[in-house]
Design a protein around this motif. Structure first.
Motif, PDB file in Angstrom:
ATOM      1  N   GLN A  71       6.064  10.284  36.263  1.00 49.92           N
ATOM      2  CA  GLN A  71       5.799  10.333  34.813  1.00 49.92           C
ATOM      3  C   GLN A  71       6.362   9.087  34.142  1.00 49.92           C
ATOM      4  N   LEU A  72       6.769   8.133  34.962  1.00 50.34           N
ATOM      5  CA  LEU A  72       7.384   6.930  34.408  1.00 50.34           C
ATOM      6  C   LEU A  72       6.347   6.064  33.703  1.00 50.34           C
ATOM      7  N   SER A  73       6.805   5.371  32.671  1.00 50.58           N
ATOM      8  CA  SER A  73       5.929   4.414  31.986  1.00 50.58           C
ATOM      9  C   SER A  73       6.746   3.145  31.688  1.00 50.58           C
ATOM     10  N   THR A  74       6.187   2.259  30.887  1.00 49.98           N
ATOM     11  CA  THR A  74       6.894   0.991  30.645  1.00 49.98           C
ATOM     12  C   THR A  74       6.948   0.681  29.152  1.00 49.98           C
ATOM     13  N   ARG A  75       7.915  -0.135  28.820  1.00 45.10           N
ATOM     14  CA  ARG A  75       7.915  -0.734  27.478  1.00 45.10           C
ATOM     15  C   ARG A  75       8.462  -2.147  27.610  1.00 45.10           C
ATOM     16  N   TYR A  76       8.057  -2.994  26.685  1.00 43.06           N
ATOM     17  CA  TYR A  76       8.474  -4.399  26.741  1.00 43.06           C
ATOM     18  C   TYR A  76       9.453  -4.703  25.615  1.00 43.06           C
ATOM     19  N   GLU A  77      10.312  -5.640  25.889  1.00 43.31           N
ATOM     20  CA  GLU A  77      11.288  -6.048  24.879  1.00 43.31           C
ATOM     21  C   GLU A  77      11.365  -7.583  24.894  1.00 43.31           C
ATOM     22  N   VAL A  78      11.169  -8.162  23.719  1.00 42.55           N
ATOM     23  CA  VAL A  78      11.283  -9.621  23.626  1.00 42.55           C
ATOM     24  C   VAL A  78      12.699  -9.950  23.173  1.00 42.55           C
ATOM     25  N   LYS A  79      13.403 -10.720  24.005  1.00 41.55           N
ATOM     26  CA  LYS A  79      14.786 -11.073  23.681  1.00 41.55           C
ATOM     27  C   LYS A  79      14.859 -12.554  23.337  1.00 41.55           C
ATOM     28  N   PRO A  98       9.997 -15.177  28.809  1.00 38.80           N
ATOM     29  CA  PRO A  98       9.233 -13.991  29.212  1.00 38.80           C
ATOM     30  C   PRO A  98       9.961 -12.722  28.747  1.00 38.80           C
ATOM     31  N   ALA A  99       9.195 -11.683  28.475  1.00 37.61           N
ATOM     32  CA  ALA A  99       9.790 -10.440  27.970  1.00 37.61           C
ATOM     33  C   ALA A  99      10.584  -9.735  29.072  1.00 37.61           C
ATOM     34  N   THR A 100      11.431  -8.797  28.634  1.00 34.51           N
ATOM     35  CA  THR A 100      12.120  -7.895  29.561  1.00 34.51           C
ATOM     36  C   THR A 100      11.253  -6.640  29.700  1.00 34.51           C
ATOM     37  N   LEU A 101      11.115  -6.173  30.942  1.00 30.36           N
ATOM     38  CA  LEU A 101      10.312  -4.970  31.179  1.00 30.36           C
ATOM     39  C   LEU A 101      11.232  -3.792  31.465  1.00 30.36           C
ATOM     40  N   HIS A 102      11.057  -2.710  30.705  1.00 28.36           N
ATOM     41  CA  HIS A 102      11.808  -1.475  30.959  1.00 28.36           C
ATOM     42  C   HIS A 102      10.861  -0.461  31.588  1.00 28.36           C
ATOM     43  N   SER A 115      14.763  -8.247  34.039  1.00 38.40           N
ATOM     44  CA  SER A 115      15.171  -9.259  33.056  1.00 38.40           C
ATOM     45  C   SER A 115      15.009 -10.660  33.637  1.00 38.40           C
ATOM     46  N   PRO A 116      14.105 -11.456  33.089  1.00 35.65           N
ATOM     47  CA  PRO A 116      13.994 -12.848  33.554  1.00 35.65           C
ATOM     48  C   PRO A 116      15.304 -13.595  33.275  1.00 35.65           C
ATOM     49  N   ARG A 117      15.866 -14.228  34.298  1.00 37.20           N
ATOM     50  CA  ARG A 117      17.160 -14.902  34.134  1.00 37.20           C
ATOM     51  C   ARG A 117      17.017 -16.404  33.988  1.00 37.20           C
ATOM     52  N   GLY A 118      16.168 -16.996  34.805  1.00 34.61           N
ATOM     53  CA  GLY A 118      16.034 -18.441  34.698  1.00 34.61           C
ATOM     54  C   GLY A 118      14.933 -18.952  35.596  1.00 34.61           C
ATOM     55  N   LEU A 119      14.277 -19.999  35.144  1.00 34.77           N
ATOM     56  CA  LEU A 119      13.199 -20.618  35.914  1.00 34.77           C
ATOM     57  C   LEU A 119      13.751 -21.655  36.885  1.00 34.77           C
ATOM     58  N   TRP A 120      14.721 -22.443  36.427  1.00 31.83           N
ATOM     59  CA  TRP A 120      15.178 -23.557  37.256  1.00 31.83           C
ATOM     60  C   TRP A 120      16.376 -23.133  38.072  1.00 31.83           C
TER      61      TRP A 120
ATOM     62  N   ASN B  30      28.704   1.525  31.874  1.00 24.65           N
ATOM     63  CA  ASN B  30      28.383   1.029  30.545  1.00 24.65           C
ATOM     64  C   ASN B  30      26.887   1.031  30.283  1.00 24.65           C
ATOM     65  N   ASP B  31      26.557   0.848  29.046  1.00 17.98           N
ATOM     66  CA  ASP B  31      25.179   0.699  28.625  1.00 17.98           C
ATOM     67  C   ASP B  31      24.791  -0.767  28.826  1.00 17.98           C
ATOM     68  N   ILE B  32      23.785  -1.036  29.700  1.00 17.94           N
ATOM     69  CA  ILE B  32      23.477  -2.436  30.004  1.00 17.94           C
ATOM     70  C   ILE B  32      22.929  -3.182  28.792  1.00 17.94           C
ATOM     71  N   GLU B  33      22.452  -2.457  27.812  1.00 15.63           N
ATOM     72  CA  GLU B  33      21.932  -3.125  26.616  1.00 15.63           C
ATOM     73  C   GLU B  33      23.048  -3.834  25.854  1.00 15.63           C
ATOM     74  N   SER B  34      24.248  -3.292  25.918  1.00 12.20           N
ATOM     75  CA  SER B  34      25.319  -3.823  25.074  1.00 12.20           C
ATOM     76  C   SER B  34      26.036  -5.012  25.718  1.00 12.20           C
ATOM     77  N   VAL B  35      25.686  -5.329  26.951  1.00 13.62           N
ATOM     78  CA  VAL B  35      26.326  -6.423  27.682  1.00 13.62           C
ATOM     79  C   VAL B  35      27.839  -6.423  27.441  1.00 13.62           C
ATOM     80  N   PRO B  36      28.529  -5.421  27.949  1.00 14.77           N
ATOM     81  CA  PRO B  36      29.954  -5.337  27.711  1.00 14.77           C
ATOM     82  C   PRO B  36      30.724  -6.452  28.412  1.00 14.77           C
TER      83      PRO B  36
END
Lengths: 180, 160
Positions: A71-79, A98-102, A115-120, B30-36
């Motif tokens: 029943q899992l789904s996804t949501r995107y978060e732009v940081k 790039p967005a973070t995918l939950h 969570s995209p961390r880095g390209l280089w 912890n809550d990973i959103e809060s980056v403790p």
């Protein structure tokens, strides 16, 4: 001993026939003449590769939902995050990330976060972190793209953050199976 | 087999396990959103660990390239000159020596430009200006092992 150690642990079964010689983003990192245009092209390609990775996961989840397996789904978060060192060197301060995918349960709590961390990255072509939070025994993987820069298809390898020699090919099928 | 690289790989594996466990436990609690702070600290340690082991592994790799480049040189003055030569010169000479002695290109030859870039990046780190925080250390160790093997083979061929 090290050769045996690397042979047994560095590559998991699906990737152990791969030759280790390839080009990574290291050459760009060491190039003082790299152009603003090239960096922008690489950033667009990075966004496309991450979106393609997310697309595969979405499709795998969709298939599992249709089978009634999840029943899992996804949501995107732009940081908002500061640009990496290389874009900053060519004057790009606010690059689009790039967005973070939950991957979420029906109650919207996370079962996995990409969570995209880095390209280089020295010796690779980008890193996305995969976090599977749990009350105890949370798992964190580095997904490392082993493809050549602007080489077309991505080649994602998953590496547990505490076991850098335990490398296996990442597939969306593996992730969805793991989360069920 | 290079015991130096062997030891580096084992230490890297052990310390990675420690830091990985701290990151995992920070997320448990912890809550990973809060980056403790605890997670932030563990991730910084992880980044430092990668950087440090990149530098250490590259140092062994570079030393073996210099030894390989000097493998056929007898005169001390010429050996010293090679040690002081630019990395590219040592690398090209090492490949040439391996090809001449073993009769084939070394397995790592197509990584030559990658190796040159690692040298530049290592220099930037030494000057406190790293161009990135992300390092794929196992690949540096793996290519280092190939270079060590080539040097050992050349050494055995020249000094049976």
């Amino acid at each position: 001993l090290l050769i045996l150690f690397l042979a047994s642990q560095r590559w998991g079964e699906p990737v152990n026939d791969r030759h280790i010689t390839y080009s990574s983003s290291s050459e760009e990192l060491a190039d003082p003449t790299i152009s603003h245009k090239h960096v922008l092209e690489r950033l667009r390609d990075w966004r496309d590769r991450v979106e393609a990775l997310y697309g595969e996961i979405e499709r795998e989840l969709e298939a599992a939902r249709k089978r009634g397996d999840t029943q899992l789904s996804t949501r995107y978060e732009v940081k908002r995050a500061p640009a990496e060192e290389l874009p900053r060197r060519v004057g790009i301060v606010n690059a689009e990330q790039p967005a973070t995918l939950h991957v979420v349960r029906p109650n919207e709590t996370d079962v996995a976060v990409l969570s995209p961390r880095g390209l280089w990255m020295v010796g690779a072509n980008g890193r996305v972190d995969l976090t599977i939070p749990r009350a105890a025994g949370s798992e964190i993987y580095m997904l490392i793209d082993q493809s050549a820069p602007l080489g077309g298809n991505s080649d994602w390898t998953r590496v547990p953050i505490g076991l850098p020699f335990a490398r296996e090919r990442f597939t969306s099928h593996w992730l969805v199976q793991k989360l069920q | 087999v290079s015991y130096e690289l062997d030891n580096i790989a084992r230490s890297y594996a052990r310390l990675s396990r420690d830091v990985g466990a701290r990151i995992s436990s920070a997320i448990d609690l912890n809550d990973i959103e809060s980056v403790p702070a605890v997670l932030d600290g563990a991730e910084q340690e992880h980044s430092l660990l990668e950087k440090a082991f990149f530098v250490l592994s590259f140092a062994v790799l570079e030393r073996r390239i210099t030894l390989l480049a000097n493998a056929k040189v007898k005169e001390a003055l010429r050996r010293d000159a090679m040690r002081d030569a630019k990395f590219r010169t040592r690398l090209e000479t090492a490949i040439k020596v391996a090809r001449e002695v073993l009769g084939a290109d070394p397995s790592w030859m197509s990584s030559a430009s990658e190796l040159e870039s690692w040298n530049e990046i290592r220099n930037e780190i030494a000057h406190g200006d790293p161009p990135t925080q992300f390092f794929n250390v196992p690949i540096v160790i793996a290519i280092g092992m190939e270079i060590v093997e080539t040097h050992d083979e050349v050494d055995r061929a020249l000094n049976p």
